[in-house]
Design an enzyme around this catalytic site. Structure first.
Site, PDB file in Angstrom:
ATOM      1  N   GLU A 158      51.894  12.994 -31.263  1.00 42.52           N
ATOM      2  CA  GLU A 158      53.188  12.930 -31.958  1.00 42.52           C
ATOM      3  C   GLU A 158      52.936  12.173 -33.237  1.00 42.52           C
ATOM      4  OE1 GLU A 158      56.083  14.215 -31.379  1.00 42.52           O
ATOM      5  OE2 GLU A 158      55.364  15.184 -29.547  1.00 42.52           O
TER       6      GLU A 158
ATOM      7  N   CYS B   3      59.389   7.526 -37.234  1.00 46.58           N
ATOM      8  CA  CYS B   3      58.802   8.842 -37.532  1.00 46.58           C
ATOM      9  C   CYS B   3      59.886   9.832 -37.931  1.00 46.58           C
ATOM     10  CB  CYS B   3      58.059   9.355 -36.309  1.00 46.58           C
ATOM     11  SG  CYS B   3      59.060   9.295 -34.824  1.00 46.58           S
TER      12      CYS B   3
ATOM     13  N   GLY C  54      51.327   8.165 -33.324  1.00 43.11           N
ATOM     14  CA  GLY C  54      50.834   7.393 -34.457  1.00 43.11           C
ATOM     15  C   GLY C  54      50.751   8.261 -35.689  1.00 43.11           C
ATOM     16  N   SER C  55      49.877   7.864 -36.593  1.00 36.23           N
ATOM     17  CA  SER C  55      49.788   8.536 -37.887  1.00 36.23           C
ATOM     18  C   SER C  55      49.111   9.903 -37.765  1.00 36.23           C
ATOM     19  CB  SER C  55      48.975   7.670 -38.844  1.00 36.23           C
ATOM     20  OG  SER C  55      47.668   7.505 -38.320  1.00 36.23           O
TER      21      SER C  55
END
Ligand code: NAP
Length: 529
Positions: free
Chosen positions: A264, A301, A240-241
């Site tokens: 990640e 991403c 995620g962020s």
């Protein structure tokens, strides 16, 4: 199937309580039934069930776990078009993309089944006893990787199948023998519930304990924090962020007993466009670049959010082509309102930075009711880039900044100043690559994957893949979240000294029943020892 809004603990459906939240169809802004609730109060129960199931899962024959993973693949497919339709309603991802992503999720289940069936992955090491050795006898010492215990998984909104309830994190943890508690993603909770039924069907058919898997829903930070803090949690897999990842990583580190947190997170994935390649094919490169920036509405991403080149007529032509192509990109629906608002706010803030110019933008206005974003390509110079830290971090969506360097040395100095990245790409001729060898040496210290004449978008989940990188791209640069090596996040070495052969774990016994590759007395071999 009817989606209920329930949490699931060890196969038991727990109805939602309190204030309910619903997914929203981002294309229509309409709520998608049913309501889901906050599962914070259920965290202890889910982790207790996971802990109780640990031995049943890890000590089951490897063949049972391998068959379970293959059955899971079948059960995901058996959910049929209804799964794709639900995911489409909750994410607006196109059906073709969802079909392909389901294929990837199914492929991953089979990939880990093959991995554990072979057995060689477990870093099997054997140093046989030398009782006659002088001056001291050498003991029999053997080592292998063993599962950590209950693992908590957070998936991301942009991969509802491949990085979610049945994504790589879950599947590799279960393959290793770790029970899993998933925090359902609040943007696609119905999809999470459908996939949950597939996992339970496969556990049941394989005779494995239902406690090996639970899914709790929630959209407050409280549930995520409670899952990471729960004392029985042994490791966390997060995608995620950076904001969310960093917050949870700090919670994992602040525990009385810190646990590994594998986050990640985002990345700007610099792309270096080198002089000879620009001379040869600037328009073609611009086409591929704009295509990559807009793939999945920029919601990857690995999106190429930053391009670096040395000032030249050819770089100008690349910028002009990219700007023209951006104007032709139709605005498209993002995954959810939160991501769309963050995108608008991010590029809006960029627009106020002196020295950053909007070079090209989708020719039509995005429809807010359809949660749409417009492609936006910016240009700037190195000084502006360096003095504005907000340009260094991911704005998730279809945007990218082309930065002009004055000289080769400036470009190399820029690369030296980069923070950790998931990927970097170099577009050049073989001669460019030789001339810019120092760039490759610098990138080796900065990124997880270096791509020549391609882009980071579109990841191959194979044994050689490394999807990770130095912080802030990931919380631990050594580990990958995609590919077979992702299993190493959820295991640790255990060493056995002086054990009788029949009391050792089967992979370390002399017979080597699986013919796995083992390091025996310093030599790799797959024959019995
Ligand atoms: P997100 O907002 O960070 O959410 C991910 C999960 O973490 C959700 O379940 C979320 O729940 C939870 N969460 C986030 N912040 C939290 C906090 N402070 N405390 C507790 N829980 C928290 O990310 P997303 O919007 O789903 O996904 C987009 C991001 O993922 C992008 O930045 C993208 O680059 C990144 N991504 C990375 C990779 C990779 O492999 N590196 C792959 C795909 C996506 P709530 O929504 O309830 O907070």
């Amino acid at each position: 199937m009817t989606i209920t809004g329930h949490h699931f603990i060890a196969g038991r459906a727990v109805p939602p309580t309190g204030e309910l939240f619903r997914a929203t169809n981002p294309a229509t802004s309409e709520a998608v039934e049913p309501g889901f609730g906050e599962g914070t109060a259920l965290v202890d129960e889910a982790l207790n069930a996971a802990d109780a199931a640990f031995d049943g899962l890890r000590l089951a024959p490897v063949e049972t776990r391998a068959k379970f993973l293959e059955t899971l693949a079948d059960e995901i497919v058996a959910l049929g078009d209804a799964l794709l339709e639900r995911a489409h309603a909750e994410t607006a991802l196109p059906m073709a993309r969802l079909t392909a992503e389901r294929g990837r999720a199914v492929g991953q289940c089979k990939m880990f089944a093959a991995l554990i069936r072979d057995g060689s992955w477990a870093n099997l090491r054997i140093d046989r006893a030398m009782p006659e050795r002088q001056p001291l006898p050498k003991p029999d010492v053997r080592q292998m990787l063993q599962p950590l215990g209950p693992v908590v998984i957070f998936g991301a909104s942009n991969f509802p199948f491949a990085i979610g309830v049945v994504g790589t994190d879950t599947v590799c943890a279960l393959a290793a023998g770790c029970p899993v508690v998933v925090k359902g993603h609040p943007a696609h909770p119905g999809t999470c519930e459908m996939l949950t039924t597939a996992v339970y069907a496969a556990l049941q058919k394989s005779g494995l304990p239902a406690g090996a898997f639970s899914v709790l829903h929630g959209r407050s930070n409280d549930i995520g924090i409670a899952l990471v803090k729960q004392p029985l949690t042994r490791a966390v897999g997060f995608t995620g962020s950076l904001r969310g990842g960093r917050a949870l990583m700090d919670v994992a580190a602040a525990r009385a007993e810190p646990i590994p947190f594998y986050g990640e997170m985002g990345s700007v994935n610099p792309v270096f466009v080198l002089p000879r390649a620009l001379k040869e094919r600037s328009v073609k490169m611009a086409e591929a670049y704009i295509q990559s920036v807009n793939m999945g509405v920029g919601q990857f991403c690995t999106n190429p959010a930053l391009v670096l080149g040395i000032k030249s007529d050819e770089l100008r032509s690349f910028v002009n082509s990219a700007a023209d192509l951006a104007a032709k990109v139709a605005p498209a629906t993002m995954l959810h309102r939160g991501i769309c608002d963050a995108f608008d706010a991010g590029v809006g803030a960029w627009g106020k930075i002196p020295g950053l110019k909007l070079a090209g933008k989708s020719g039509t206005a995005p429809a807010s009711s359809a949660t749409q974003a417009a492609c936006q390509i910016f240009t700037t110079d190195l000084k502006t880039f360096e003095t504005n830290p907000s340009l260094h971090r991911e704005v998730f969506g279809p945007c990218s900044i082309i930065t002009e360097c004055a000289t080769r040395d400036e470009l190399l100095a820029f690369a030296r100043g980069l923070e950790g990245q998931l990927t970097a790409a170099i577009h050049g001729t073989p001669e460019d690559l030789r001339e810019f060898a120092p760039l490759v040496r610098i990138l080796e210290r900065k990124v997880g994957r270096i791509i020549f004449n391609g882009f980071g978008t579109g990841i191959e989940p194979c044994p050689s893949m490394h999807h990770g990188g130095p912080y802030p791209a990931a919380s631990h640069a050594f580990f990958t979240s995609i590919g077979t090596a992702s299993i190493y996040r959820f295991v640790r070495p255990v060493c056995y000294q002086g054990f009788p052969d029949d009391c050792l774990p089967e992979p370390l016994q002399n017979a080597n029943a699986r013919a796995a590759w083992r390091l025996v007395d310093g030599q790799f071999t797959n024959i019995p020892s």
